[in-house]
Structure formats: C-alpha cells, structure tokens
Design a protein around this motif. Structure first.
Motif, short mmCIF file in Angstrom:
data_model
loop_
_atom_site.label_atom_id
_atom_site.label_comp_id
_atom_site.label_asym_id
_atom_site.label_seq_id
_atom_site.Cartn_x
_atom_site.Cartn_y
_atom_site.Cartn_z
N ARG A 48 -31.03 0.83 20.62
CA ARG A 48 -31.37 -0.11 19.54
C ARG A 48 -32.63 0.27 18.78
O ARG A 48 -32.83 -0.18 17.66
CB ARG A 48 -31.49 -1.53 20.10
CG ARG A 48 -30.17 -2.06 20.64
CD ARG A 48 -30.33 -3.38 21.33
NE ARG A 48 -31.20 -3.24 22.49
CZ ARG A 48 -31.70 -4.23 23.19
NH1 ARG A 48 -31.44 -5.48 22.83
NH2 ARG A 48 -32.46 -4.01 24.24
N GLU A 49 -33.48 1.11 19.35
CA GLU A 49 -34.72 1.50 18.68
C GLU A 49 -34.67 2.91 18.10
O GLU A 49 -35.70 3.47 17.74
CB GLU A 49 -35.89 1.39 19.67
CG GLU A 49 -36.15 -0.02 20.17
CD GLU A 49 -36.55 -0.97 19.07
OE1 GLU A 49 -37.31 -0.56 18.16
OE2 GLU A 49 -36.12 -2.14 19.10
N ILE A 50 -33.48 3.48 18.01
CA ILE A 50 -33.34 4.81 17.40
C ILE A 50 -33.57 4.68 15.90
O ILE A 50 -33.15 3.71 15.27
CB ILE A 50 -31.94 5.40 17.68
CG1 ILE A 50 -31.86 5.87 19.13
CG2 ILE A 50 -31.63 6.56 16.75
CD1 ILE A 50 -30.53 6.48 19.49
N GLY A 51 -34.21 5.68 15.33
CA GLY A 51 -34.43 5.72 13.89
C GLY A 51 -34.24 7.14 13.39
O GLY A 51 -34.10 8.07 14.17
N GLY A 52 -34.24 7.29 12.10
CA GLY A 52 -34.12 8.63 11.53
C GLY A 52 -32.71 9.18 11.62
O GLY A 52 -31.73 8.44 11.64
N ASN A 53 -32.61 10.50 11.68
CA ASN A 53 -31.31 11.16 11.72
C ASN A 53 -30.58 10.86 13.02
O ASN A 53 -31.17 10.76 14.08
CB ASN A 53 -31.48 12.67 11.57
CG ASN A 53 -32.00 13.06 10.21
OD1 ASN A 53 -31.68 12.41 9.22
ND2 ASN A 53 -32.80 14.10 10.15
#
Length: 124
Positions: A48-53
């Motif tokens: 749930r806290e992944i960001g970016g590519n």
C-alpha cells in the motif's frame, strides 16, 4: 530500504512491508534471502505504500518464473496474500497470481485491506 519483513513464528506469518519505489532486483533479493531462512506458512506483502514506477510486464513474468523455480522453499499448504490500495497494483498482483496458479503449490491472492488478507490466511 524499500523492503522490510518481519517474521512471527508464533503465527507462522511473515509480513513484507514495501515502501517507495521498489526495484525488481531488490524485490528478488528480499524474497531470496527470506526463502533461504525457513519461510513461514503464511505471507503478507503489504504494497500500500509503494510509489513511483511499478514492475513491468517483463519483470512480472520474471518474478513468476522465479517463484516457480523456488516453489520448493515454501512449506506445503502455504498461502501468500498481497495487499494493495489501487487498481494498477491490483491488476499487476493478479497477473502474478495467474502466472503461478498451476505451477506453485501455494495460493497467492490479492486483497484491498489487511483485515481481509488476515481473514483469508486464517481460513482452513
């Protein structure tokens, strides 16, 4: 570090916390390290806290090949829950589940809440 995991032997559960941008090589390294150290029956990947590519389609296919080739590291009856909070990650996670469905001896399911993931892991 974008990937951390905690092992709870009393619940036979490992929770992977993925944050920020997670390079494919680091994901494989974390899974590989964990897999060599007595994996638990149950896993949760909290994305749930992944960001970016995100992972590319080619990387997802490589991940599926990796999971298939190392399936013997997981105990019989294992389950892996992936928790996501958006449609893109839901679709990518379902792709991994589909690519491994017939070739790994454990189930991979995708959920939108930690509560639902824990409920599924607790089912016989």
């Amino acid at each position: 570090m974008p990937i951390k995991y905690t092992v709870d032997r009393t619940q036979n559960l490992t929770v992977f916390d993925l944050t920020g941008e997670v390079p494919f090589s680091e994901l494989i390294d974390a899974i590989d390290e964990y897999g060599k150290n007595d994996p638990t029956l149950y896993e949760i990947y909290d994305t749930r806290e992944i960001g970016g590519n995100r992972l590319t389609t080619a990387e997802i296919q490589k991940l599926a090949v990796y999971l298939k080739s190392h399936a013997d590291r997981r105990p019989l009856g294992s389950k892996t829950a992936v928790v996501v909070n958006n449609e893109i990650d839901f679709g990518l996670s379902r792709m991994i589940s589909s690519l491994t469905d017939q070739e790994v001896p454990y189930k991979i399911e995708v959920f939108r809440t930690m509560n639902k993931a824990h409920q599924w892991l607790d089912e016989p």
